[in-house]
Write a protein that holds these residues in place. Sequence first.
Motif, PDB file in Angstrom:
ATOM      1  N   GLN A 254       0.834  -1.153   0.109  1.00  0.00           N
ATOM      2  CA  GLN A 254       0.171   0.010  -0.056  1.00  0.00           C
ATOM      3  C   GLN A 254       0.814   1.282  -0.152  1.00  0.00           C
ATOM      4  N   ASN A 257       2.748   1.645  -3.420  1.00  0.00           N
ATOM      5  CA  ASN A 257       1.685   2.060  -4.437  1.00  0.00           C
ATOM      6  C   ASN A 257       1.413   3.499  -4.097  1.00  0.00           C
ATOM      7  N   ASN A 258       1.291   3.939  -2.988  1.00  0.00           N
ATOM      8  CA  ASN A 258       0.974   5.516  -2.933  1.00  0.00           C
ATOM      9  C   ASN A 258       2.239   6.153  -3.436  1.00  0.00           C
ATOM     10  N   GLU A 292      -4.897  -7.679  -4.515  1.00  0.00           N
ATOM     11  CA  GLU A 292      -4.956  -6.202  -4.244  1.00  0.00           C
ATOM     12  C   GLU A 292      -4.163  -5.024  -4.658  1.00  0.00           C
ATOM     13  N   SER A 295      -4.772  -4.758  -8.436  1.00  0.00           N
ATOM     14  CA  SER A 295      -6.123  -4.050  -8.758  1.00  0.00           C
ATOM     15  C   SER A 295      -5.913  -2.585  -8.259  1.00  0.00           C
ATOM     16  N   ASP A 296      -5.264  -2.271  -7.161  1.00  0.00           N
ATOM     17  CA  ASP A 296      -5.278  -1.019  -6.738  1.00  0.00           C
ATOM     18  C   ASP A 296      -4.362  -0.099  -7.655  1.00  0.00           C
ATOM     19  N   ASN A 299      -6.519   0.262 -10.927  1.00  0.00           N
ATOM     20  CA  ASN A 299      -7.517   1.248 -10.832  1.00  0.00           C
ATOM     21  C   ASN A 299      -7.112   2.803 -10.336  1.00  0.00           C
ATOM     22  N   ARG A 300      -5.879   2.857 -10.161  1.00  0.00           N
ATOM     23  CA  ARG A 300      -5.614   4.202  -9.866  1.00  0.00           C
ATOM     24  C   ARG A 300      -4.677   4.904 -11.118  1.00  0.00           C
TER      25      ARG A 300
END
Length: 345
Positions: A254, A257-258, A292, A295-296, A299-300
Amino acid sequence: MKIFKYLLYLLFVLLIGACDDDDEKKPEPEIPPVEDMSGYAKGADVSWLTEMEAAGILFYDTAGTQIECMTLLKSMGMNSIRLRVWVNPVTGWCNKSDLLVKAKRANDLGMRLLIDFHYSDVWADPGTQTKPVEWQELSFDDLCLAVADHTTDILTSLKDWEITPEWIQVGNETGNGMLWEEGRASDNMAQYATLNNCGYDAAKAIFPEVKVIVHLQEGNENGMYRWMFDGLKNNGGKWDVIGMSLYPEVDNWQSLNNDLISNVDDMINRYDCEVMICEVGMDWSEEDACYEFLSDLINRTKDNESCLGIFYWEPQAYGSWKAYSKGAFNSEGKPTKALNAFSAE
């Protein structure tokens, strides 16, 4: 020339077939129809594929039906294939002939192509940017010519086979340049920019519409990207697309990804160019977390016209193949849940 190409392709197919111990004739896989492949690229680097097939490794859909790997990936929502090319590898895999076989298969499936030039006989990555053996003693001017000639040779062969790549990568994970020591960016950014431009110009001469990618590792590290692309810009370096890699773990995807998304936005705004996520992966056993993660990320980025797409690196690697654990197939040769992210709306 055409006769030679088809004989080469036929010979390779027969070689692969000879490696299959099963004498029972298998049904031909159904090839999905060619579709509109514009827009966001969802793909995989499958450069090991022909070597795996020659070793007798098979691939299956989730129902257990044997199927050709690229066809399977396309059925799961992928529309693009990435393929590496080495200059003169000792084993022959990932040389020009091997590249052409895989590129033809992808092209026949209507899949888009990214060609990844390593400019080495072996792996080129952040810790290893070794010049090809035949280039070791060249002067810098002759090294530049070798880059241009090699790029021209590979791309001319693709063109002769009526295969048009959409993207071309000049170097692989070149966070500190390529073709060391001459092209080590931390020592001589100007020379790295010159070598980069030799690949860029040669690519554009064969395929004027192709988008040329400069690809770095660790897409979450904004400081490295600013250092590299400021350096290239200040030394006349050319690129159309900034490529990124990202290999997170279960406990940090997470945050990575950010950081990558922030870096994507910064690169687009700072250099007025496009971005491609050229490599991603996570341990195959962590399929829920990997789903996950993917997908994240998809989608972003998929609605950002300046972010061109995402490629999973060697998802078809499974079992003990090359001791690589970040594929997305299980021990039975079936795709894991992780790849469902590519077909999700």
